[in-house]
Design a protein around this motif. Structure first.
Motif, PDB file in Angstrom:
ATOM      1  N   TYR A 112       0.792  -1.090  -0.027  1.00 30.19           N
ATOM      2  CA  TYR A 112      -0.031   0.022  -0.107  1.00 30.19           C
ATOM      3  C   TYR A 112       0.855   1.199   0.025  1.00 30.19           C
ATOM      4  CZ  TYR A 112      -3.484   3.531   1.400  1.00 30.19           C
ATOM      5  OH  TYR A 112      -4.198   4.751   1.522  1.00 30.19           O
ATOM      6  N   MET A 113       2.001   1.239   0.564  1.00 24.68           N
ATOM      7  CA  MET A 113       2.778   2.342   0.725  1.00 24.68           C
ATOM      8  C   MET A 113       3.419   2.607  -0.492  1.00 24.68           C
ATOM      9  SD  MET A 113       4.411   2.629   4.449  1.00 24.68           S
ATOM     10  CE  MET A 113       5.068   0.885   4.605  1.00 24.68           C
ATOM     11  N   ALA A 114       4.078   1.596  -1.264  1.00 22.95           N
ATOM     12  CA  ALA A 114       4.621   1.652  -2.270  1.00 22.95           C
ATOM     13  C   ALA A 114       3.794   2.440  -3.197  1.00 22.95           C
ATOM     14  CB  ALA A 114       5.320   0.164  -2.846  1.00 22.95           C
ATOM     15  N   TYR A 115       2.465   1.825  -3.350  1.00 26.48           N
ATOM     16  CA  TYR A 115       1.356   2.318  -4.383  1.00 26.48           C
ATOM     17  C   TYR A 115       1.049   3.864  -4.113  1.00 26.48           C
ATOM     18  CZ  TYR A 115      -2.963   3.300  -6.660  1.00 26.48           C
ATOM     19  OH  TYR A 115      -4.099   3.972  -7.140  1.00 26.48           O
ATOM     20  N   VAL A 116       0.908   4.113  -2.902  1.00 29.42           N
ATOM     21  CA  VAL A 116       0.611   5.453  -2.576  1.00 29.42           C
ATOM     22  C   VAL A 116       1.741   6.416  -3.039  1.00 29.42           C
ATOM     23  CG1 VAL A 116       0.229   7.242  -0.829  1.00 29.42           C
ATOM     24  CG2 VAL A 116      -1.119   5.194  -0.950  1.00 29.42           C
ATOM     25  N   PHE A 117       3.011   5.969  -2.510  1.00 28.48           N
ATOM     26  CA  PHE A 117       4.060   6.907  -2.591  1.00 28.48           C
ATOM     27  C   PHE A 117       4.625   6.841  -4.019  1.00 28.48           C
ATOM     28  CE2 PHE A 117       5.689   5.693   2.008  1.00 28.48           C
ATOM     29  CZ  PHE A 117       4.525   6.688   2.433  1.00 28.48           C
ATOM     30  N   PRO A 124      -2.136   8.031  -8.644  1.00 28.08           N
ATOM     31  CA  PRO A 124      -2.207   9.601  -9.302  1.00 28.08           C
ATOM     32  C   PRO A 124      -1.909  10.393  -8.375  1.00 28.08           C
ATOM     33  CG  PRO A 124      -4.179   8.132  -9.660  1.00 28.08           C
ATOM     34  CD  PRO A 124      -3.322   7.349  -8.709  1.00 28.08           C
ATOM     35  N   ASP A 125      -1.628  10.583  -7.065  1.00 29.21           N
ATOM     36  CA  ASP A 125      -1.437  11.681  -5.998  1.00 29.21           C
ATOM     37  C   ASP A 125      -0.148  11.593  -5.637  1.00 29.21           C
ATOM     38  OD1 ASP A 125      -4.199  12.155  -6.164  1.00 29.21           O
ATOM     39  OD2 ASP A 125      -4.554  11.346  -4.299  1.00 29.21           O
ATOM     40  N   ARG A 126       0.755  10.624  -6.500  1.00 31.26           N
ATOM     41  CA  ARG A 126       2.233  10.585  -6.166  1.00 31.26           C
ATOM     42  C   ARG A 126       3.168  12.027  -6.368  1.00 31.26           C
ATOM     43  NH1 ARG A 126       1.493   8.173 -11.078  1.00 31.26           N
ATOM     44  NH2 ARG A 126       2.911   8.884 -12.843  1.00 31.26           N
ATOM     45  N   HIS A 127       2.349  12.975  -6.961  1.00 31.19           N
ATOM     46  CA  HIS A 127       3.118  14.220  -7.353  1.00 31.19           C
ATOM     47  C   HIS A 127       3.168  15.044  -6.136  1.00 31.19           C
ATOM     48  CE1 HIS A 127       3.503  12.953 -11.548  1.00 31.19           C
ATOM     49  NE2 HIS A 127       2.291  12.441 -11.479  1.00 31.19           N
ATOM     50  N   TYR A 128       2.072  14.586  -5.171  1.00 30.47           N
ATOM     51  CA  TYR A 128       2.261  15.520  -3.806  1.00 30.47           C
ATOM     52  C   TYR A 128       3.616  15.229  -3.270  1.00 30.47           C
ATOM     53  CZ  TYR A 128       1.705  16.242   1.094  1.00 30.47           C
ATOM     54  OH  TYR A 128       1.760  16.687   2.250  1.00 30.47           O
TER      55      TYR A 128
END
Length: 75
Positions: A55-60, A64-68
């Motif tokens: 999950y962390m790998a996906y989010v980071f 689509p929000d990885r640009h944060y």
């Protein structure tokens, strides 16, 4: 305590997680712990740690929000 939103405890868009090395370390530690649990024969604990790492790998790195996490304010 009644007004506390428990979902904020799982928010991965915290400023302390913006540096790339911190995000890589968080994923690596969680994945490593999952592998260690599998190695000692405890699949019960390997599953949640492996899921957390995924999950962390996906989010980071893939969401689509990885640009944060990318920006000029990385330290």
């Amino acid at each position: 305590m009644a007004g506390m939103d428990w979902r904020k405890s799982f928010d991965l868009k915290h400023p302390s997680l913006k540096p790339l090395w911190v995000r890589i370390l968080a994923v690596a530690l969680s994945a490593g712990w999952a592998v260690a649990e599998l190695f000692i024969g405890s699949a019960f604990w390997a599953i949640p740690f492996g899921a957390a790492a995924a999950y962390m790998a996906y989010v980071f790195f893939f969401s689509p929000d990885r640009h944060y996490f990318s920006g000029k304010d990385d330290a």
